[in-house]
Design an enzyme around this catalytic site. Structure first.
Site, PDB file in Angstrom:
ATOM      1  N   PRO A  90       8.964 -23.386 -17.769  1.00 42.12           N
ATOM      2  CG  PRO A  90       7.009 -23.985 -18.651  1.00 42.12           C
ATOM      3  CD  PRO A  90       7.692 -24.445 -18.433  1.00 42.12           C
ATOM      4  CD  GLU A 117      -1.207 -28.450 -17.768  1.00 36.63           C
ATOM      5  OE1 GLU A 117      -0.496 -27.066 -18.245  1.00 36.63           O
ATOM      6  OE2 GLU A 117      -1.253 -28.825 -18.990  1.00 36.63           O
ATOM      7  NE  ARG A 159      30.485 -25.570 -27.617  1.00 40.12           N
ATOM      8  CZ  ARG A 159      30.652 -24.254 -27.052  1.00 40.12           C
ATOM      9  NH1 ARG A 159      30.278 -24.296 -26.240  1.00 40.12           N
ATOM     10  NH2 ARG A 159      31.934 -24.421 -28.330  1.00 40.12           N
ATOM     11  CG  ASP A 174      31.793 -21.217 -27.783  1.00 39.41           C
ATOM     12  OD1 ASP A 174      32.310 -21.459 -29.110  1.00 39.41           O
ATOM     13  OD2 ASP A 174      31.565 -21.498 -26.707  1.00 39.41           O
TER      14      ASP A 174
HETATM   15  C1  JF8 Z   1       7.151 -28.894 -19.636  1.00 42.72           C
HETATM   16  C2  JF8 Z   1       7.384 -29.516 -17.890  1.00 42.72           C
HETATM   17  C3  JF8 Z   1      10.797 -25.525 -21.019  1.00 42.72           C
HETATM   18  N1  JF8 Z   1      11.798 -22.775 -21.973  1.00 42.72           N
HETATM   19  C4  JF8 Z   1      10.295 -24.637 -21.516  1.00 42.72           C
HETATM   20  N2  JF8 Z   1       9.725 -23.888 -22.354  1.00 42.72           N
HETATM   21  N3  JF8 Z   1       9.176 -25.142 -21.903  1.00 42.72           N
HETATM   22  C5  JF8 Z   1       9.605 -25.957 -21.062  1.00 42.72           C
HETATM   23  C6  JF8 Z   1       8.650 -26.903 -19.910  1.00 42.72           C
HETATM   24  C7  JF8 Z   1       9.627 -27.306 -18.921  1.00 42.72           C
HETATM   25  C8  JF8 Z   1       9.104 -28.489 -18.021  1.00 42.72           C
HETATM   26  C9  JF8 Z   1       8.158 -28.559 -18.656  1.00 42.72           C
HETATM   27  N4  JF8 Z   1       6.009 -28.714 -19.501  1.00 42.72           N
HETATM   28  C10 JF8 Z   1       6.118 -30.380 -18.990  1.00 42.72           C
HETATM   29  C11 JF8 Z   1       8.051 -27.672 -19.976  1.00 42.72           C
HETATM   30  C12 JF8 Z   1      11.957 -24.921 -19.922  1.00 42.72           C
HETATM   31  N5  JF8 Z   1      12.793 -25.816 -19.245  1.00 42.72           N
END
Ligand code: JF8
Length: 233
Positions: A90, A117, A159, A174
């Site tokens: 994230p 986490e 794609r 697109d």
């Molecule tokens: C996670 C590992 C992500 N846009 C996004 N929101 N959450 C994630 C994500 C990615 C990896 C892990 N929690 C534990 C959340 C992306 N890409």
């Protein structure tokens, strides 16, 4: 040249939708190769442990670096040219159409899907010396792990590969295709037969055969839609 994608995850079954439809056919046709690796195959304790408590305290668990090191070393040992290691997170840089196009130009993508986490930060740092490492986010919301992000990125990249879409126009046409500045122009509504459905008519211009008028109608629809939904753009 076929694109090779390796995905490392504790939930290999999460990637099975990629056998369906467009992406399944692309794989069967040899346009790309998908290899999914179970991270737990790189543990050596009785309980196949991949996580531990965070140093410094805090909620939840963090993925231990050793299984990641072993799994990533094995994938990189294949010696494919110029690998990119993608860590969905994230806190990553936004995944955009421009990034999908960049990844579609590469020959080896490795996607490291964390859970809990996330992954001990030393893993990404270590591999920066050995490969191109990208920490990428698919959007500002919180997922439970990187697998759904891997699915999204793989679909967006595959794609774009030559031969995957039947109509070679489709990908360049697109919403978000560069040329129009990336992300500045949303595609308007589409219609097909029948011309009248539940009392609703297809816009007359689309039945007119006047291609100049159709083009300018679509441009105006795009402009209005973009203004309404992407006011900042
Ligand atoms: C996670 C590992 C992500 N846009 C996004 N929101 N959450 C994630 C994500 C990615 C990896 C892990 N929690 C534990 C959340 C992306 N890409």
């Amino acid at each position: 040249m076929t694109l090779r994608i390796d995905v490392i995850t504790v939930f290999p079954q999460y990637l099975t939708p990629l056998e369906l439809s467009l992406l399944g056919r692309a794989q069967e046709s040899g346009l790309y190769e998908l290899h999914v690796k179970d991270l737990r195959d790189h543990t050596h304790d009785r309980h196949r442990t991949v996580d531990d408590t965070p140093y410094g305290g805090g909620p939840g668990m963090v993925m231990r670096p050793e299984p990641w090191g072993e799994a990533l070393d094995q994938v990189l040992a294949r010696g494919e040219a110029e690998p990119v290691i993608i860590f969905p997170t994230p806190s990553g840089v936004p995944f955009t159409q421009a990034l999908a196009e960049e990844f579609a130009e590469r020959s080896h993508l490795v996607i490291a899907c964390g859970r809990y986490e996330g992954i001990d930060a030393r893993v990404a740092e270590h591999y920066r010396a050995l490969a191109e490492v990208r920490e990428v986010s698919i959007g500002d919301y919180v997922l439970a792990g990187g697998e759904a992000a891997a699915l999204v990125m793989i679909e967006a990249v595959v794609r774009l590969l030559p031969g995957v879409l039947g109509n070679s126009q489709s990908a360049s046409d697109d919403s978000f295709a560069p040329g129009r500045a990336p992300g500045t122009e949303l595609e308007g509504p589409n219609y097909t037969k029948p011309p009248s459905w539940r009392g609703m008519e297809v816009p007359e211009v689309l039945l007119s055969g006047d291609h100049a008028r159709i083009r300018s109608w679509r441009e105006e629809e795009s402009r209005v839609l973009t203004q309404q939904r992407r006011a900042e753009a």
